[in-house]
Design an enzyme around this catalytic site. Structure first.
Site, mmCIF file in Angstrom:
data_model
loop_
_atom_site.group_PDB
_atom_site.id
_atom_site.type_symbol
_atom_site.label_atom_id
_atom_site.label_comp_id
_atom_site.label_asym_id
_atom_site.label_seq_id
_atom_site.Cartn_x
_atom_site.Cartn_y
_atom_site.Cartn_z
ATOM 1 N N LEU A 37 1.843 1.435 -5.751
ATOM 2 C CA LEU A 37 0.399 1.694 -4.876
ATOM 3 C C LEU A 37 -0.414 0.389 -4.741
ATOM 4 O O LEU A 37 -0.884 0.107 -3.644
ATOM 5 C CB LEU A 37 -0.123 2.970 -5.246
ATOM 6 N N TYR A 63 1.444 -2.557 -2.575
ATOM 7 C CA TYR A 63 1.962 -2.075 -1.356
ATOM 8 C C TYR A 63 0.610 -1.877 -0.500
ATOM 9 O O TYR A 63 0.703 -2.166 0.761
ATOM 10 C CB TYR A 63 2.623 -0.573 -1.424
ATOM 11 N N HIS A 64 -0.310 -1.334 -1.106
ATOM 12 C CA HIS A 64 -1.785 -1.147 -0.378
ATOM 13 C C HIS A 64 -2.203 -2.564 0.131
ATOM 14 O O HIS A 64 -2.893 -2.910 1.349
ATOM 15 C CB HIS A 64 -2.678 -0.500 -1.323
ATOM 16 N N HIS A 65 -2.432 -3.507 -1.010
ATOM 17 C CA HIS A 65 -2.632 -4.847 -0.615
ATOM 18 C C HIS A 65 -1.995 -5.585 0.653
ATOM 19 O O HIS A 65 -2.569 -6.108 1.590
ATOM 20 C CB HIS A 65 -2.676 -5.677 -1.770
ATOM 21 N N VAL A 88 -2.378 -3.574 4.029
ATOM 22 C CA VAL A 88 -3.897 -3.622 4.742
ATOM 23 C C VAL A 88 -3.980 -5.155 5.466
ATOM 24 O O VAL A 88 -4.526 -5.170 6.345
ATOM 25 C CB VAL A 88 -4.935 -3.498 3.497
#
Length: 267
Positions: A125, A128-130, A133
């Site tokens: 998470l 992947y999130h960084h 975004v």
């Protein structure tokens, strides 16, 4: 086939093995330093406090400035204007914070560096999130797509709380577990609101109203927010519900063992 028969490329022919060997003879001991840096665990408490405080202050100011702008548009011109109006990207105040937001997604990748150097668990998470975004915010800013004002303002708000929490933890303050749960809940809510904004943009576009975006952006944005929602819900369940049950079971087992030991002593 003989090695001598192999075709030589220019960079291979010009390579100076004498310089390479000489450099290695003079610097081979640096391999110990690199190995130590790789294997070592670094506390980095002070740099992490400074890093988190900097991002917290940036996010707080960003949330105040963009939040004030979005509130003004919402109250004076309505929901549709707050979602569809592109003035967020070129307004006298919001334009700076919109650009600062998308640029900030590059240095925020430094969060991962702290995790790696401190030998903490790097979950899917997080990276992947960084990455997503960063890619989506830069991709969307160039087109000044509708909904960007809400996306950025929500992210500023969540990050203001999140990085403040990280700074307190890094500084050694004991922060309630409920505060961490609250942050994850706000992140889950943010993802739901992102999906709602995308739906509104899509609906108004289908009705032929002025809401500048395109289907490709809406699809990628919706998939991104939906994936975040699933991953954050999963994280919440594993981090708080499952662990709470495990802690309760361990406490019950310890209490049972203590009671059994006390009973034996009485015998």
């Amino acid at each position: 086939m003989s090695v001598l028969a192999l075709q030589e490329y220019e960079f291979e022919r010009q390579f100076n093995e004498d310089e390479a060997i000489r450099w290695m003879q003079e610097n081979w001991k640096k391999s110990f330093l690199f190995s130590a840096l790789y294997a070592g665990k670094f506390e980095l408490r002070k740099p992490l406090v400074l890093w988190s405080l900097t991002l917290a202050a940036f996010s707080i100011f960003g949330a105040i400035r963009t939040g004030s702008y979005m509130t003004f548009i919402l109250m004076s011109k309505g929901l549709k204007q707050s979602v569809c109006d592109q003035s967020f990207y070129n307004g006298p105040v919001s334009k700076f914070w919109a650009y600062a937001f998308v640029l900030s997604k590059a240095p925020e990748l430094g969060d991962t560096l702290f995790i790696v150097l401190r030998k903490q668990k790097l979950i899917f998470l997080h990276w992947y999130h960084h990455i997503t975004v960063l890619l989506y915010s830069w991709y969307s800013y160039k087109d000044m797509v509708a909904g960007g004002g809400w996306f950025m303002t929500m992210n500023y708000l969540v990050h203001a709380v999140m990085y403040s929490y990280y700074a307190l933890r890094a500084a050694g303050f004991k922060v309630s577990r409920k505060f961490a749960m609250f942050i994850t809940i706000t992140q889950i809510t943010q993802m739901l609101m992102g999906c709602v904004v995308n739906y509104l943009v899509y609906s108004w576009m289908q009705q032929g109203q002025e809401c500048p975006s395109h289907m490709q952006n809406i699809v990628w944005s919706s998939l991104m927010y939906l994936s975040y929602f699933v991953l954050f819900v999963q994280f919440f369940y594993e981090a708080y519900i499952t662990k709470s049950r495990q802690m309760a079971a361990a406490a019950a087992a310890a209490a049972t063992a203590a009671a059994a030991t006390a009973a034996k002593k009485r015998e």
